[in-house]
Structures are given as structure tokens and as C-alpha cells.
Design a protein around this motif. Structure first.
Motif, PDB file in Angstrom:
ATOM      1  N   ARG A   1     -10.422   7.332 -11.937  1.00 55.58           N
ATOM      2  CA  ARG A   1     -10.023   5.931 -11.889  1.00 55.58           C
ATOM      3  C   ARG A   1      -9.081   5.609 -13.034  1.00 55.58           C
ATOM      4  O   ARG A   1      -9.193   6.181 -14.125  1.00 55.58           O
ATOM      5  CB  ARG A   1     -11.261   5.038 -11.945  1.00 55.58           C
TER       6      ARG A   1
ATOM      7  N   LEU B   1      -4.142   8.598  -3.587  1.00 51.02           N
ATOM      8  CA  LEU B   1      -4.693   7.242  -3.715  1.00 51.02           C
ATOM      9  C   LEU B   1      -5.880   7.051  -2.780  1.00 51.02           C
ATOM     10  O   LEU B   1      -5.808   7.369  -1.590  1.00 51.02           O
ATOM     11  CB  LEU B   1      -3.599   6.224  -3.370  1.00 51.02           C
ATOM     12  N   VAL B   2      -6.970   6.499  -3.316  1.00 52.28           N
ATOM     13  CA  VAL B   2      -8.157   6.213  -2.512  1.00 52.28           C
ATOM     14  C   VAL B   2      -8.387   4.707  -2.400  1.00 52.28           C
ATOM     15  O   VAL B   2      -8.843   4.207  -1.385  1.00 52.28           O
ATOM     16  CB  VAL B   2      -9.400   6.900  -3.127  1.00 52.28           C
ATOM     17  N   SER B   3      -8.065   3.979  -3.451  1.00 51.50           N
ATOM     18  CA  SER B   3      -8.320   2.535  -3.460  1.00 51.50           C
ATOM     19  C   SER B   3      -7.473   1.908  -4.559  1.00 51.50           C
ATOM     20  O   SER B   3      -7.179   2.535  -5.569  1.00 51.50           O
ATOM     21  CB  SER B   3      -9.820   2.281  -3.718  1.00 51.50           C
ATOM     22  N   ALA B   4      -7.066   0.663  -4.351  1.00 58.99           N
ATOM     23  CA  ALA B   4      -6.327  -0.074  -5.392  1.00 58.99           C
ATOM     24  C   ALA B   4      -6.660  -1.551  -5.232  1.00 58.99           C
ATOM     25  O   ALA B   4      -6.459  -2.119  -4.165  1.00 58.99           O
ATOM     26  CB  ALA B   4      -4.823   0.156  -5.252  1.00 58.99           C
TER      27      ALA B   4
ATOM     28  N   GLU C   1      -8.166   3.907  -7.779  1.00 54.93           N
ATOM     29  CA  GLU C   1      -8.992   5.109  -7.665  1.00 54.93           C
ATOM     30  C   GLU C   1      -8.206   6.165  -6.909  1.00 54.93           C
ATOM     31  O   GLU C   1      -7.543   5.867  -5.912  1.00 54.93           O
ATOM     32  CB  GLU C   1     -10.282   4.785  -6.908  1.00 54.93           C
TER      33      GLU C   1
ATOM     34  N   ALA D   1       0.824  -1.209   0.000  1.00 51.43           N
ATOM     35  CA  ALA D   1       0.000   0.000   0.000  1.00 51.43           C
ATOM     36  C   ALA D   1       0.854   1.253   0.000  1.00 51.43           C
ATOM     37  O   ALA D   1       0.552   2.235  -0.676  1.00 51.43           O
ATOM     38  CB  ALA D   1      -0.930  -0.013   1.208  1.00 51.43           C
ATOM     39  N   GLU D   2       1.959   1.219   0.761  1.00 51.25           N
ATOM     40  CA  GLU D   2       2.792   2.406   0.882  1.00 51.25           C
ATOM     41  C   GLU D   2       3.515   2.684  -0.438  1.00 51.25           C
ATOM     42  O   GLU D   2       3.598   3.832  -0.879  1.00 51.25           O
ATOM     43  CB  GLU D   2       3.787   2.215   2.033  1.00 51.25           C
TER      44      GLU D   2
ATOM     45  N   LEU E   1      -7.983   5.218   5.119  1.00 52.13           N
ATOM     46  CA  LEU E   1      -8.024   6.372   4.220  1.00 52.13           C
ATOM     47  C   LEU E   1      -7.842   7.619   5.065  1.00 52.13           C
ATOM     48  O   LEU E   1      -8.605   7.838   6.021  1.00 52.13           O
ATOM     49  CB  LEU E   1      -9.367   6.411   3.478  1.00 52.13           C
TER      50      LEU E   1
ATOM     51  N   GLY F   1     -10.412   3.031   0.397  1.00 52.69           N
ATOM     52  CA  GLY F   1      -9.306   2.814   1.344  1.00 52.69           C
ATOM     53  C   GLY F   1      -8.362   1.741   0.858  1.00 52.69           C
ATOM     54  O   GLY F   1      -8.687   0.968  -0.030  1.00 52.69           O
ATOM     55  N   VAL F   2      -7.173   1.739   1.431  1.00 50.19           N
ATOM     56  CA  VAL F   2      -6.180   0.712   1.107  1.00 50.19           C
ATOM     57  C   VAL F   2      -5.676   0.080   2.394  1.00 50.19           C
ATOM     58  O   VAL F   2      -5.693   0.708   3.459  1.00 50.19           O
ATOM     59  CB  VAL F   2      -4.997   1.284   0.290  1.00 50.19           C
ATOM     60  N   SER F   3      -5.244  -1.155   2.297  1.00 51.89           N
ATOM     61  CA  SER F   3      -4.748  -1.882   3.466  1.00 51.89           C
ATOM     62  C   SER F   3      -3.270  -1.593   3.671  1.00 51.89           C
ATOM     63  O   SER F   3      -2.498  -1.580   2.710  1.00 51.89           O
ATOM     64  CB  SER F   3      -4.941  -3.385   3.256  1.00 51.89           C
TER      65      SER F   3
END
Lengths: 322, 322
Positions: A47, A24-27, A42, A9-10, B205, B111-113
Motif C-alpha cells: 500500500r 493496481l488493486v484499489s485506489a 493498493e 481508473a485507466e 479487478l 478493485g477500481v471503477s
């Protein structure tokens, strides 16, 4: 199958931050593409698809592939444009577990791929393909077809003596190859071709083509050959046994509403369709014989395209009669 | 790994149409969840996760899992609510290649983990977990823990004599099991617990918990055991060797800002953390010994949790000292 490589994530947040697209909001890793890893990303501003190129894509080809997307998108074709990073680069190189991997960020396009295409959809795809061919005439970069006639003999030689491990009928491939190579027409009108426009590479929304994707076999070549590839990919049941003339005709008609075929192209379609079928029968046979049983990919059956090859050899003249 | 089952575009469009969420715009199979197939679905009205339950999820448990999501979402917890279909059903049954499979549509959460959680993130997760525990007190349905003490002996018996196929150190597991089972505290305050709140089941997030997901191990149980599971999952390096006290403390502090622990819970944490470590060491050992080498899943190493078990047995009293 896809997502061969994990991105934390990082690292993902830092990577996305190197493009000017918001935070970044979501992957989510997505199960799309057979040879690359892909994420649906996202950000605060939209997107995107993040692609990491794995072994099958030669990084030296990326300027061609990504430049082509930008060229076609700018020309109004429904293809995803490349998002360039803050330094202007179309792709970056990440170090993953000691190996360098190229990654690119492209637009996300809406739409879903048809599993059972309709004639109206085939017509729309034909028109979109012709639009790509015309728009790409002005694209300056060049790439030869790594899956073209020159490669067929290499694949066939590699499979020699092993056809019956898949299906004994495939041992007729070398004879077909010799005949088709001898008939391969020179001097057909050429442009950049997609060369792999299967239904899963076309996104459809509300009856229109919302996206043509996966240009990683794109190359210079005869436009009518690309149309023949698309014809073979769209007009049959999955086994390659039942030809649906309504689909094939709609594809050709849709193409010709945008770019009418020259007489030489129309005449060449029967052999080009055999060549297209041969190409996929050969590469699938090669993959079948060279994919470890425990690989994370589903082997595709070459017989499905050998059936098409035999169909076109038998009936291509009638199917493509002017 | 995920997306074990394919859904054609036409079936997907019809399925989505049976929910009152607008027409299908996009559907991508995502590589998330180890035991189910998942798609990120976009419609004209929003984004959703479509889950198809594969072998590991008992359909009889779905009313509990999905009802819990609805209960927690209504209570303001950051969990995805279930989208009920036009008939009011929380899940449907699809026939796929002759087998019935349950599918449910749930909210998409951004959100991301975190791959490398920070203390601030661990604090936020502790608070969110306590919120779930308090909100779930009023949830009426019940489910026993299929991975609880009763199951440990079954897993251990199944692995008996084969520990050294993984790592000879694991042959100490039966002794640990007997000791921990004997120390397992009765009568701790109970609620519905997540029981699997690893970092990849938490979406973050802007520094807050935007989503707690994957409730498919949720069950009734001691709230402090859930906190111990989360402590074991969040406070170590991936090998389970290096304990990070700042993460563990932040998790506990975050939890107690919302729900202070009773003295009995605090006293039980050392054995509960050993129990949590034992649970994952056991199920991973079982999976390790019973997963065919060609399966499409990555085997997780049980030693990573045996290391945690030994750590907590050695240092748990100090780690959890009031």
C-alpha cells in the motif's frame, strides 16, 4: 479537505504501472492534507500514498521534500520513503485538464493520529522529533523557511486594518511581532525542521510513533524552534486556552532523552514558543481573510494561536524553566 | 465528496473495538459516496469500510440495505457483507455533536471503477447484475422505490417554471413524463433492484466484477428497469450524446448469459430506458435548483440524462430490438 483533482481508473493504473510496485488493486481518494490531493493506493505488492501537488506546493521544492523523506527513512526515522519510478525519478508530472501537476508515490504507514494526545504520546513524539533533527544534520540539501520571521511581516502587512474582521484582540499582533522579531535568537543549533508537527501529522500505533508525515513545510531552521512549534501544537486544548503542563513536559523530556537541549536553546524556548504561535496566528489570519466563503476548505481560527501567543508571553518563562 | 463528520481517533478505536475485528491500525476518511461519510479502516485482521449515514439515508431503511448486503454476499454475489458488532447489531448509533448518527461497518472489496468502460467490462457487469436479481428473489424484506414513477411527478412539479434556469430544452420534461408514465408497463418480473448501478458503483479487478457497492437506492422493482438504468449509465459518453452500441449490447448479452429476458421485458426496454433517463434528469434537475452554490457537492448536469432520454425516445426500439 483534499482530492481536488480526479484521476480516472485507466490513468491511475498506467501511472502505478510506471512504478515497479505490482498492478493496481484499489485506489481511494482520501480526505487528508489541506493543500494536496491524496489517494490510498493498493497494489499486488503493498500500500502506498499517491500525492498530487496542488497550488500551495512549489514543484521546485519537491527534490528537497522527497529527498528528505528518503534520507530520514534510510536513517531509521519513522517517515515514509519515496517510491522512485522505473526511471529512478522521485516524482512525475501528469497533464490534467491542460495543467501539469506533479505526483509522487510514498510508502503507506499504519497508525492513527491522536485527537486528545496523552503524555506518553507526547513523550514519544518528542523523542521522534529529536531523532529527525539528529538524522537530518547529514542531509545535504537546503531550503529556507517560507513561513519564518521574514514572512511574518508580509502576512501582518497584508492583514493590516482588517484584524477586527476576525477578532479585535488580533490587532495586538503587530506589537507582538515587533517584540518577538527583536528577540529572535541568532545562532541556535540548526538542522532540517518539520515546522508543522501537529498531532494530525503524527501516526501512533501501540504507543509508539509509527509515522511522521506531511513534511511540506520542512526547511532549515533552529531545532529548538521546531520543538517550540510542536509544544504549541500538542500542549493545549483546541481553543488554545487550557495549557496542559503534563503534555508539554512530556514532550520536552521525550526530546531530551534523544537530544539534550543546549542552555541557549532552553533559554530561547519562551520566545520561540511565542514565535511559533505568532506564525500560525498570522498564516491563519491571512487565510481567513483571503479564503472565499465557498472554498472547499475549513478556515482555521487564528484566535486559537493568538491565545497561545498570549499564554507564552505571560507564562513562557515558568513553563520552560530548566 | 464525503466525510462530512469527523470521528476522533479515540472514538474510532472504541467504535472499532465494539466489532470483533481486531484492534484499529489505520483509518482514513475517503472521498467516496455523495451522501454519506466513509472511512477506509484497517485493523489487525483486515480492511473495512465504515459508513456514517448522513441526511439522505433514512435510518429506517438500514435493516433493508444491510440485510440485503448480507443476503447477497451469502449467495455469492460480489457485494460487501455487513460486519455485525459484538451484540449482533448490523449498525450502531453514535452521538456526534448532539446528533445521533447511524454507522455500519462493511467489508472492504478490492478493485477500481472504470472511467471509460470496455465492452468486456459491460458484459461482466450485466452478468453480475443478473446474479443479484436472481439471488435477491429469495430476500424477504421489501422497500418501495423512493425514486420511482410516483416520485417523478413530485420532482417535476417542484421544478415547474424553472427548467430554463438550467436549460430551456428541459421544459419538454413534463410531456415526456406524461407519455412515459402512461406507457410504464405493469407486471414485469420483479426482484430487488440496485437502481443506481453507475460505473463508480462497480469495482473491477483483472477483468471481473470484484464489487457492486452503494446499494442505498435498492428497492423492489422490475428487473428490466434496473437493466435499463445500467444501460443508460454505461453506454454513453459523459454528455449523454454519443451512444456506444458495443457497450450496450455487451451489457445486455452479459445479463442474458445469467438471466434471459422474458419477451415482455425485452419489449419494455425502450420505455424503461426512457424512464431511467427521466429519473436521473429529474433528480439532478431538482438537486441543481435546490443545491446552495456554496454546498460541498458538485452539481451533476441533468442535461446529460435528458440527452439520453431523447436518444431512447428516438432510437430505443432499434437499440433494444430482439
Amino acid at each position: 479537505m483534499a482530492v481536488y483533482t480526479r484521476i480516472g481508473a485507466e490513468e491511475m493504473a498506467a501511472l502505478i504501472d510506471s512504478f515497479d510496485v505490482g498492478a493496481l488493486v484499489s485506489a481511494k481518494g482520501i480526505a487528508e492534507g489541506v493543500s494536496n490531493s491524496n489517494w490510498l493506493v493498493e497494489t499486488q505488492r503493498g500500500r502506498f500514498i499517491l500525492t498530487m501537488y496542488e497550488e500551495r506546493t512549489d514543484v521546485a521544492d519537491l527534490p528537497f521534500f522527497l529527498g528528505l523523506l528518503d534520507h530520514l527513512a534510510a536513517a531509521g526515522c519513522p517517515v515514509p520513503a519515496t517510491i522512485h519510478d522505473r526511471t529512478g525519478a522521485a516524482f512525475q508530472t501528469l497533464s490534467c485538464k491542460g495543467r501539469d501537476k506533479a505526483v509522487a508515490l510514498i510508502e503507506f504507514l499504519p497508525g492513527v493520529s491522536a485527537d486528545r494526545p496523552t503524555a506518553a504520546q507526547a513523550h514519544a513524539v518528542g523523542s521522534a522529533l529529536a531523532g529527525v533533527h539528529l538524522s537530518a544534520l547529514a542531509f545535504a540539501m537546503r531550503r529556507t523557511d517560507a513561513m519564518g520571521p521574514a514572512a511574518w511581516l508580509r502576512f501582518a502587512t497584508s492583514c493590516a486594518g482588517r484584524w477586527q474582521e476576525i477578532d479585535a484582540r488580533l490587532s495586538a499582533i503587530p506589537d507582538h511581532l515587533a517584540r518577538i522579531a527583536a528577540q529572535w535568537p541568532a545562532d541556535l543549533p540548526s538542522s532540517v525542521i518539520h515546522a508543522d508537527l501537529f498531532p494530525d501529522n503524527v501516526l501512533l500505533l501501540d504507543g509508539r510513533v509509527s509515522g511522521l508525515i506531511d513534511f511540506y513545510f520542512a526547511c532549515n531552521g533552529p531545532m529548538a524552534y521546531d520543538l517550540a512549534v510542536t509544544h504549541a501544537a500538542w500542549s493545549f486544548d483546541s481553543q488554545g486556552r487550557a495549557f496542559d503542563a503534563a503534555l508539554g513536559d512530556a514532550l520536552l523530556n521525550g526530546y531530551e532523552t534523544v537530544r539534550p537541549l543546549a542552555a541557549s536553546e532552553r533559554a530561547a524556548l519562551p520566545v520561540l514558543a511565542q514565535a511559533a504561535s505568532l506564525r500560525f496566528a498570522l498564516t491563519r489570519a491571512y487565510d481567513w481573510l483571503n479564503t472565499p466563503p465557498d472554498a472547499l476548505v475549513t478556515r482555521k481560527n487564528p484566535v486559537e494561536f493568538f491565545n497561545r501567543l498570549e499564554f507564552y508571553a505571560r507564562s513562557g518563562a515558568a513553563v520552560f524553566a530548566p
